[in-house]
Design a protein around this motif. Structure first.
Motif, short mmCIF file in Angstrom:
data_model
loop_
_atom_site.label_atom_id
_atom_site.label_comp_id
_atom_site.label_asym_id
_atom_site.label_seq_id
_atom_site.Cartn_x
_atom_site.Cartn_y
_atom_site.Cartn_z
N LEU B 27 3.51 1.52 0.59
CA LEU B 27 2.39 1.21 1.35
C LEU B 27 1.41 1.40 -0.65
CD1 LEU B 27 0.27 1.76 3.39
CD2 LEU B 27 0.38 4.25 3.28
N PHE B 28 1.76 1.10 -1.65
CA PHE B 28 1.30 1.67 -2.92
C PHE B 28 2.24 1.33 -3.57
CE2 PHE B 28 2.10 6.04 -1.26
CZ PHE B 28 2.90 6.38 -2.66
N PRO B 29 2.23 0.89 -4.37
CA PRO B 29 3.25 -0.16 -5.48
C PRO B 29 3.67 0.80 -6.13
CG PRO B 29 0.84 -1.28 -6.51
CD PRO B 29 0.74 0.00 -4.73
N GLY B 30 5.15 0.87 -5.93
CA GLY B 30 6.16 2.14 -6.48
C GLY B 30 6.28 3.32 -5.30
N GLY B 31 5.31 3.31 -4.89
CA GLY B 31 6.27 4.38 -3.79
C GLY B 31 7.72 4.18 -2.84
N PRO B 32 7.75 4.85 -1.81
CA PRO B 32 8.51 4.71 -1.06
C PRO B 32 9.11 3.15 -0.05
CG PRO B 32 7.77 6.55 -0.09
CD PRO B 32 7.49 6.30 -1.86
N ALA B 33 10.20 2.50 -0.22
CA ALA B 33 10.12 1.76 0.24
C ALA B 33 9.69 1.64 2.06
CB ALA B 33 11.40 0.66 -0.02
N TRP B 34 10.47 3.08 2.29
CA TRP B 34 9.81 3.44 4.00
C TRP B 34 8.74 3.46 4.93
CZ3 TRP B 34 7.91 8.20 4.83
CH2 TRP B 34 7.73 8.70 3.96
N LEU B 35 7.94 3.66 3.53
CA LEU B 35 6.08 4.51 3.43
C LEU B 35 5.75 3.41 3.37
CD1 LEU B 35 4.40 6.47 3.80
CD2 LEU B 35 4.24 6.81 1.74
N THR B 36 5.53 2.50 4.64
CA THR B 36 5.04 1.67 5.13
C THR B 36 3.72 1.16 5.56
OG1 THR B 36 6.24 0.47 6.99
CG2 THR B 36 6.42 0.26 4.47
#
Lengths: 185, 264
Positions: B27-36
């Motif tokens: 969702l935001f750059p550098g965020g966890p990959a699962w948080l889409t």
């Protein structure tokens, strides 16, 4: 591991393969809604709907009850009225009977009174007749002697003799009447 | 938003959008990959459903006002149109699940046409799959509980048919009840939303490309058609979204009923 799987899924790009983290999020959000809406809110609404149904049904029931009561009161009132009417008619009949009785009594009394008056009158008349007869007897004697004296032309001065003749004559008459009665009886 | 990113990398030639429409970076750059985006809005949709029903039914009144009226319309619809035809007198007991399913799926579907979100959550198969698997588990559990572990399987098979028929019928019946039914339950919803999103994206991209990105005299007509069709299809999608949510909850009611009582 989740990351690796998601990368793999993205690489494969197969829309029919679920992303594992999405499964987790999906079951999580589903359970949240199931608990909040299903477990907490729906029972509240169901209770309210139940209460609403009962309120409506209760209202109908109360109305029915009231109607029944009104009907009961009306019936009672009608019965009372009927009883009163019966009583009134009874009273009337009784009064009529009493009236008739009173009239009959009065009639009887009047008759008795009338009979008594008539008897009295009869007795009085009888007494007067007797009196008249008595006085007549004396007068007829004098008159007949005077008449006889005139007819015979002979003056019968002697009153003692006169009365003796008259008495004798009357006795003879009575004697005759008695013998006649004896014969008839 | 998605269309823009596709366009940015598209080059000079018009390229129809593909399955990359359904791939999201964090969702935001550098965020966890699962948080889409789909994950975020799946949770958001769940919150919307919770909040709306909380506003409606937190303190329900005998005489409904405002949101309670709206909530009751929704409740009555699910109860009378979805639950009751299948569940009869067991309706009230299963309303929590069916109401949740219907509104959850519907709000996820509606996100398809909500500006900024513009993505049907159910077009990621994980979400319908979770719901379908849950319903499947409930169905099998009810079958074991109410019909017995043996009876549940024998009740499914109609009696009094010639013997050879059973060689064909028994496998088909078990296959359809235990494997195909949950699969189609999830895939029907997924595929409808997936295809709907793809078609909407295609026509909106046609409009965007030919009217703004590469406006030409020849392409103007095509771009206009793209815009008009997008509008019409959006209306159509609204219907499909509702219909799929309805169907999903209705099938759930049907499966629950099949667990509670033998069909044949």
């Amino acid at each position: 591991m989740i990351e690796a799987a998601s990368v793999l899924a993205a690489e494969n790009n197969n829309p029919l393969l679920p992303h594992p983290f999405e499964l987790v999020v999906g079951i999580f959000s589903f359970l949240v809604v199931l608990i909040v809406v299903g477990r907490i809110l729906v029972p509240r609404l169901q209770q309210t709907l139940e209460e609403r149904t009962q309120a409506i049904e209760g209202g109908l029931e109360r109305a029915e009850q009231a109607q029944k009561e009104a009907q009961q009161v009306l019936d009672q009132y009608k019965a009372q009225q009927k009883a009163a009417a019966v009583e009134a008619s009874n009273e009337r009949r009784k009064a009529e009977e009493q009236g008739a009785q009173i009239i009959a009594q009065a009639k009887e009394q009047a008759q008795v009174e009338a009979r008594r008056i008539v008897e009295n009158a009869k007795a009085q008349i009888e007494a007067e007749r007797q009196q008249a007869l008595q006085s007549l007897r004396a007068e007829i004697g004098t008159l007949s002697v005077e008449l006889a004296g005139r007819v015979v032309g002979e003056s019968l001065e002697d009153s003692a003799r006169q009365s003796r003749v008259v008495d004798r004559f009357l006795e003879e008459l009575e004697e005759r009447a008695r013998t006649q009665e004896q014969i008839t009886s | 938003m998605n269309a823009l990113t596709v366009l940015a990398s598209g080059g000079d030639k018009f390229e129809a959008p593909g399955t990359e429409l359904f791939d999201f970076p964090p969702l935001f750059p550098g965020g966890p990959a699962w948080l889409t985006k789909p994950v975020f809005f799946a949770v958001f949709g769940a919150l919307v459903v919770c909040v709306v029903f909380w506003m409606a039914f937190a303190k329900p009144k005998l005489v409904p006002r405002g949101m309670q009226n709206v909530g009751e319309v929704g409740y009555m619809f699910v109860r009378d149109q979805i639950a009751r035809p299948f569940l009869g007198k067991n309706t009230e007991q299963w309303m929590p699940l069916l109401l949740t399913l219907f509104f959850m799926v519907w709000i996820w579907n509606i996100f398809s046409v909500v500006p900024i979100i513009q993505f049907p959550i159910a077009s990621h198969i994980a979400f319908p799959a979770v719901l379908a698997i849950f319903v499947y588990c409930v169905k099998v559990y009810l079958g074991f509980k109410h019909q017995g572990p043996v009876k549940y399987f024998t009740n499914m098979i109609p009696k009094g048919l010639p013997l050879p028929v059973y060689f064909l019928l028994v496998p088909i019946e078990y296959l359809s009840t235990f494997i195909i039914a949950p699969f189609t339950h999830a895939v029907r919803l997924f595929a409808n939303m997936f295809a709907g999103h793809m078609i909407l994206a295609f026509f909106s991209l046609v409009g965007f490309w030919f009217l703004f990105e590469k406006p030409t005299a020849a392409g103007f007509g095509i771009g206009l058609v793209g815009v008009v069709v997008t509008i019409l299809l959006t209306a159509f999608e609204l219907l499909i979204q509702f219909l799929q949510a309805f169907l999903f909850a209705m099938l759930a009611a049907m499966y629950i009923q099949s667990g509670l009582h033998a069909d044949h």
